[in-house]
Design an enzyme around this catalytic site. Structure first.
Site, PDB file in Angstrom:
ATOM      1  CG  ASP A  10      -1.998  -1.142   1.056  1.00  0.00           C
ATOM      2  OD1 ASP A  10      -2.408  -1.425  -0.097  1.00  0.00           O
ATOM      3  OD2 ASP A  10      -2.385  -1.733   2.069  1.00  0.00           O
ATOM      4  CE  LYS A  34      -4.216  -6.025  -0.675  1.00  0.00           C
ATOM      5  NZ  LYS A  34      -4.792  -4.746  -1.143  1.00  0.00           N
ATOM      6  CG  ASP A  61      -7.156  -5.546  -3.872  1.00  0.00           C
ATOM      7  OD1 ASP A  61      -8.308  -5.782  -4.270  1.00  0.00           O
ATOM      8  OD2 ASP A  61      -6.905  -5.071  -2.750  1.00  0.00           O
ATOM      9  CE  LYS A  63     -11.327  -4.460  -2.692  1.00  0.00           C
ATOM     10  NZ  LYS A  63      -9.935  -3.972  -2.621  1.00  0.00           N
ATOM     11  CG  LEU A  64     -11.894  -5.169 -13.131  1.00  0.00           C
ATOM     12  CD1 LEU A  64     -10.633  -5.287 -12.316  1.00  0.00           C
ATOM     13  CD2 LEU A  64     -11.712  -5.856 -14.477  1.00  0.00           C
ATOM     14  CG  HIS A  65     -19.226  -3.977  -9.765  1.00  0.00           C
ATOM     15  ND1 HIS A  65     -19.752  -3.803  -8.511  1.00  0.00           N
ATOM     16  CD2 HIS A  65     -20.272  -4.326 -10.548  1.00  0.00           C
ATOM     17  CE1 HIS A  65     -21.063  -4.041  -8.533  1.00  0.00           C
ATOM     18  NE2 HIS A  65     -21.397  -4.358  -9.767  1.00  0.00           N
ATOM     19  CG  ASP A  66     -18.040  -1.647 -16.420  1.00  0.00           C
ATOM     20  OD1 ASP A  66     -19.152  -1.625 -16.992  1.00  0.00           O
ATOM     21  OD2 ASP A  66     -17.246  -0.693 -16.463  1.00  0.00           O
ATOM     22  CG  ASN A  69     -17.973  -7.010 -24.291  1.00  0.00           C
ATOM     23  OD1 ASN A  69     -17.441  -8.044 -24.711  1.00  0.00           O
ATOM     24  ND2 ASN A  69     -17.774  -5.824 -24.839  1.00  0.00           N
ATOM     25  CB  THR A  70     -16.611  -3.546 -19.737  1.00  0.00           C
ATOM     26  OG1 THR A  70     -17.430  -2.906 -20.711  1.00  0.00           O
ATOM     27  CG2 THR A  70     -15.518  -2.597 -19.307  1.00  0.00           C
ATOM     28  CB  THR A 121     -14.732  -5.103   6.067  1.00  0.00           C
ATOM     29  OG1 THR A 121     -13.658  -4.488   5.373  1.00  0.00           O
ATOM     30  CG2 THR A 121     -14.559  -6.596   6.041  1.00  0.00           C
ATOM     31  NE  ARG A 183      -3.116  -4.081  12.276  1.00  0.00           N
ATOM     32  CZ  ARG A 183      -3.352  -4.106  10.964  1.00  0.00           C
ATOM     33  NH1 ARG A 183      -3.066  -5.184  10.258  1.00  0.00           N
ATOM     34  NH2 ARG A 183      -3.851  -3.049  10.362  1.00  0.00           N
ATOM     35  CD  GLN A 192      -7.953  -4.136   8.779  1.00  0.00           C
ATOM     36  OE1 GLN A 192      -9.166  -4.311   8.876  1.00  0.00           O
ATOM     37  NE2 GLN A 192      -7.303  -4.323   7.645  1.00  0.00           N
ATOM     38  N   GLY A 212      -0.572  -5.976   5.651  1.00  0.00           N
ATOM     39  CA  GLY A 212      -0.033  -4.693   5.230  1.00  0.00           C
ATOM     40  C   GLY A 212       0.910  -4.130   6.268  1.00  0.00           C
ATOM     41  NE  ARG A 213      -2.486  -0.315   8.143  1.00  0.00           N
ATOM     42  CZ  ARG A 213      -3.695   0.108   8.468  1.00  0.00           C
ATOM     43  NH1 ARG A 213      -3.869   1.323   8.938  1.00  0.00           N
ATOM     44  NH2 ARG A 213      -4.739  -0.680   8.312  1.00  0.00           N
TER      45      ARG A 213
HETATM   46  O1  C5P Z   1      -2.286  -2.629   6.795  1.00  0.00           O
HETATM   47  P1  C5P Z   1      -3.295  -3.737   6.832  1.00  0.00           P
HETATM   48  O2  C5P Z   1      -2.713  -5.074   7.280  1.00  0.00           O
HETATM   49  O3  C5P Z   1      -4.534  -3.377   7.593  1.00  0.00           O
HETATM   50  O4  C5P Z   1      -3.693  -3.931   5.288  1.00  0.00           O
HETATM   51  C1  C5P Z   1      -4.672  -4.849   4.867  1.00  0.00           C
HETATM   52  C2  C5P Z   1      -4.827  -4.823   3.376  1.00  0.00           C
HETATM   53  O5  C5P Z   1      -5.952  -5.619   3.036  1.00  0.00           O
HETATM   54  C3  C5P Z   1      -5.076  -3.440   2.777  1.00  0.00           C
HETATM   55  O6  C5P Z   1      -4.512  -3.436   1.451  1.00  0.00           O
HETATM   56  C4  C5P Z   1      -6.584  -3.368   2.717  1.00  0.00           C
HETATM   57  O7  C5P Z   1      -7.049  -2.499   1.706  1.00  0.00           O
HETATM   58  C5  C5P Z   1      -6.944  -4.821   2.392  1.00  0.00           C
HETATM   59  N1  C5P Z   1      -8.304  -5.229   2.778  1.00  0.00           N
HETATM   60  C6  C5P Z   1      -8.768  -5.151   4.080  1.00  0.00           C
HETATM   61  N2  C5P Z   1     -10.049  -5.541   4.383  1.00  0.00           N
HETATM   62  C7  C5P Z   1     -10.852  -5.998   3.418  1.00  0.00           C
HETATM   63  C8  C5P Z   1     -10.402  -6.098   2.101  1.00  0.00           C
HETATM   64  C9  C5P Z   1      -9.101  -5.689   1.814  1.00  0.00           C
HETATM   65  O8  C5P Z   1      -8.031  -4.758   4.985  1.00  0.00           O
HETATM   66  N3  C5P Z   1     -12.066  -6.420   3.725  1.00  0.00           N
END
Ligand code: C5P
Length: 235
Positions: A10, A34, A61, A63-66, A69-70, A121, A183, A192, A212-213
């Site tokens: 990210d 990712k 990541d 997240k397509l939504h259309d 065909n697109t 979420t 975490r 979160q 992520g973090r």
């Molecule tokens: O930093 P952290 O561990 O919270 O990052 C989680 C990753 O997962 C981020 O890229 C966030 O956008 C993604 N994500 C999420 N919850 C979701 C879907 C995706 O935290 N329901």
């Protein structure tokens, strides 16, 4: 099914993303990563190609939504970048999901894994009812969307580790659960709300954890990544 840890890159720009990945240069197996909308919209297909060239697997990541065909034609473009996992919103419906699979499938029959987002979420049951006019409870809606994804031939869903067991029960053990909200016990939760440790996610049946973090903001990201792998992938 092999379990794996996916690091969420990210970052807003290519430069800091590549500087972060340089730290993993000594790792025997390059981490699965990712790439989300922020980095893709800023650095485009070039950053995907560069990360791939460095030997990483990539979950793109977007997240397509259309219309079907697109989505089909867009997925064909993403598939040609040789990514390993893509995603879309199950809310686009079964025709869109089937079209996405067709678009992803390469001439040799191979394709990236295709994962569905059920309900974000950030969406509450109240918002679902008042704004989206979905009258079913959140957990039933999530499982119904997961079943739609499974019956359309998709490989899995993004969900909480706390939902992984139920998803497997409804859609089959082989249907993948890709789970963020991870975490370490000793870390802050950030934004979160419901969090799970890598070891607990493993116990609950997650197939992939997205972290992520806890890795990207760690003093020693390589050590934090290794800790995730040891706790989540250990036999
Ligand atoms: O930093 P952290 O561990 O919270 O990052 C989680 C990753 O997962 C981020 O890229 C966030 O956008 C993604 N994500 C999420 N919850 C979701 C879907 C995706 O935290 N329901």
């Amino acid at each position: 099914m092999a379990k794996d840890v996916i690091i969420a890159l990210d970052f807003p720009f290519a430069e800091e993303t590549l500087a972060f990945l340089d730290r993993f240069g000594g790792e025997e197996r390059k981490p699965f990563v990712k790439v989300g909308m922020e980095l893709f919209y800023s650095a485009g297909a070039d950053i995907v190609r560069e990360i791939k060239r460095r030997g990483h697997k990539i979950f793109l990541d977007l997240k397509l939504h259309d219309i079907p065909n697109t989505v089909k034609r867009s997925m064909a473009v993403l598939s040609s970048l040789d990514v390993d996992m893509c995603n879309l919103h199950a809310g686009g419906g079964k025709a869109m999901m089937s079209a996405a699979l067709e678009g992803l499938t390469r001439a040799d029959g191979s394709r990236p894994l295709l994962i569905a987002v059920t309900q974000l979420t950030s969406t509450s049951e109240e918002v679902m009812r008042e704004e989206l006019w979905i009258d079913h409870p959140m957990d039933e809606t999530v499982m119904h969307y997961a079943q739609n994804a499974a019956s359309s031939g998709l490989d899995g869903v993004v969900c909480s580790p706390l939902e992984a067991g139920r998803v497997h029960g409804v859609c089959g053990e082989g249907f993948l659960t890709v789970t963020p909200g991870i975490r370490f016990d000793d870390a802050s939760k950030g934004d979160q709300v419901r969090v799970t440790t890598p070891a607990k996610a493993r116990e609950l049946g997650s197939d992939y954890i997205v972290v992520g973090r806890p890795v990207t903001a760690a003093d020693d990201p390589v050590a934090a990544y290794r800790r995730c792998v040891a706790d989540f992938c250990a036999q």
